[in-house]
Motif scaffolding. Structure first.
Motif, PDB file in Angstrom:
ATOM      1  N   ASP A 219       0.810  -1.215   0.000  1.00 30.77           N
ATOM      2  CA  ASP A 219       0.000   0.000   0.000  1.00 30.77           C
ATOM      3  C   ASP A 219       0.846   1.268   0.000  1.00 30.77           C
ATOM      4  OD1 ASP A 219      -2.592  -0.649  -0.179  1.00 30.77           O
ATOM      5  OD2 ASP A 219      -3.160   0.190   1.763  1.00 30.77           O
ATOM      6  N   LEU A 259      -5.917   1.830  -0.040  1.00 33.66           N
ATOM      7  CA  LEU A 259      -5.984   1.701  -1.493  1.00 33.66           C
ATOM      8  C   LEU A 259      -5.474   0.321  -1.896  1.00 33.66           C
ATOM      9  CD1 LEU A 259      -4.873   5.161  -2.935  1.00 33.66           C
ATOM     10  CD2 LEU A 259      -7.082   4.408  -2.048  1.00 33.66           C
ATOM     11  N   HIS A 260      -6.115  -0.259  -2.885  1.00 28.21           N
ATOM     12  CA  HIS A 260      -5.739  -1.597  -3.352  1.00 28.21           C
ATOM     13  C   HIS A 260      -5.446  -1.536  -4.848  1.00 28.21           C
ATOM     14  CE1 HIS A 260      -5.747  -5.900  -3.892  1.00 28.21           C
ATOM     15  NE2 HIS A 260      -6.783  -5.842  -4.708  1.00 28.21           N
ATOM     16  N   HIS A 284     -10.338  -5.162   1.988  1.00 29.96           N
ATOM     17  CA  HIS A 284      -8.986  -5.248   1.417  1.00 29.96           C
ATOM     18  C   HIS A 284      -8.362  -6.625   1.687  1.00 29.96           C
ATOM     19  CE1 HIS A 284      -4.927  -2.942   0.752  1.00 29.96           C
ATOM     20  NE2 HIS A 284      -5.147  -3.886  -0.131  1.00 29.96           N
TER      21      HIS A 284
HETATM   22 ZN   LIG Z   1      -4.083  -4.505  -1.758  1.00 27.81          ZN
END
Ligand SMILES: [Zn+2]
Ligand SMILES: [Zn+2]
Length: 308
Positions: A219, A259-260, A284
């Motif tokens: 990340d 965030l992915h 996630h």
């Molecule tokens: Zn991720």
């Protein structure tokens, strides 16, 4: 125009003319030259001291600064003005004392983007005990050894879950640039949020460390501009379950917005807006467990009904 200003202006113009002619003195006038420089210094001192004497009975530079700021609560006051009312050059130190020792809420351009770096606003007439404690903590941390980034992190960690002002971070780092705070997030994965990155209720220029854990390696290294724009596009909400930090509850599993990468970063997926989606920490983890990527991931996002 005030009488005082007219008189000063006349005298200052005379001093200015004198300064201009001083440069032309032949070198053999050494002693005369020095005597004139000293006279100019005295004249400048007189101007500065008369500025502070007339305005208040308050004794000491700090008291005069405070009295001046109190007359204009909420208004931007320039460093030049403070120098005049204080009668000294080192007014920033007095500002610091007003914060650390008395708890006055005085903000600068670090915290308020509409202010110039050398402008100050007293936010309220009375001091604030919480603010004083925050500044005392910052004052202790400022003296610790280590890099400026270490000290910024230390302050955020001591205040975990609570907002910290850019002024305080700049103070503990001894004036180093504020982008260092963002590096704590982008390079080291500390979950430092601003109003643009997951904590919309924070004022501009304030920061909040969400937890003492660092985000997973995959990340990190997302540029701040990209990070902000992905969150904005997704409305700061998890694209799978719709969770936002506003729904955060003590002790619940859902704690962070992250965030992915749709195509994983380690497999060459870029750190750009198109390849990133906003997820809560629980979704996630699920995304990584389900091993869904690319278009399959977009489909997977749509399958969960909003809730929790
Ligand atoms: Zn991720
Ligand atoms: Zn979610």
């Amino acid at each position: 125009m005030s009488k005082i200003y007219t008189a000063w202006r006349r005298d200052l113009l005379a001093i200015h003319g004198l300064l201009d002619s001083l440069g032309d003195r032949p070198p053999e006038d050494k002693q005369l030259f020095r005597a004139e420089v000293m006279q100019v210094a005295e004249a400048l001192n007189l101007v500065r001291r008369s500025g502070m004497l007339r305005f208040t009975k308050a004794r000491g530079a700090r008291a005069r600064i405070l009295e001046y700021l109190k007359r204009y609560v909420g208004e931007a006051i320039s460093g030049d003005e403070l120098e005049v009312v204080a009668g000294i050059h080192e007014y920033p130190r007095r500002i610091r004392e007003l914060r650390v020792q008395e708890g006055y809420v005085i903000v600068t351009g670090v915290t308020r983007e509409e202010l110039k770096p050398d402008e100050y606003v007293l936010e309220s007439e009375s001091p604030n005990a919480e603010e004083r404690e925050r500044w005392r903590l910052a004052n202790r941390i400022r003296r610790l050894p280590g890099s400026e980034k270490d000290r910024m992190l230390k302050l955020l960690q001591e205040m975990v879950g609570k907002p910290v002002s850019g002024d305080q971070l700049q103070y503990v780092s001894k004036g180093k640039e504020m982008r260092r705070v963002r590096e704590l997030r982008t390079e080291q994965g500390w979950r430092v949020s601003t109003r643009l990155t997951g904590q919309p209720h924070l004022p501009v220029g304030w920061y909040l460390l969400e937890s003492l854990d660092q985000a997973p390696q995959h990340d990190r290294s997302i540029k701040p501009g990209v990070y902000d724009s992905v969150l904005e596009r997704d409305g700061h909400a998890c694209r799978r379950c719709g969770w936002t930090v506003a729904k955060k509850r003590e002790g619940a599993k859902r704690q962070y917005i992250e965030l992915h990468h749709m195509e994983h970063h380690k497999d060459g997926g870029p750190n750009n807006r198109e390849n990133l989606v906003t997820l809560c920490n629980i979704c996630h983890d699920e995304a990584h467990r389900a091993k869904v990527m690319g278009f399959e991931l977009l489909e997977w996002l749509g399958r969960k009904s909003p809730g929790e």
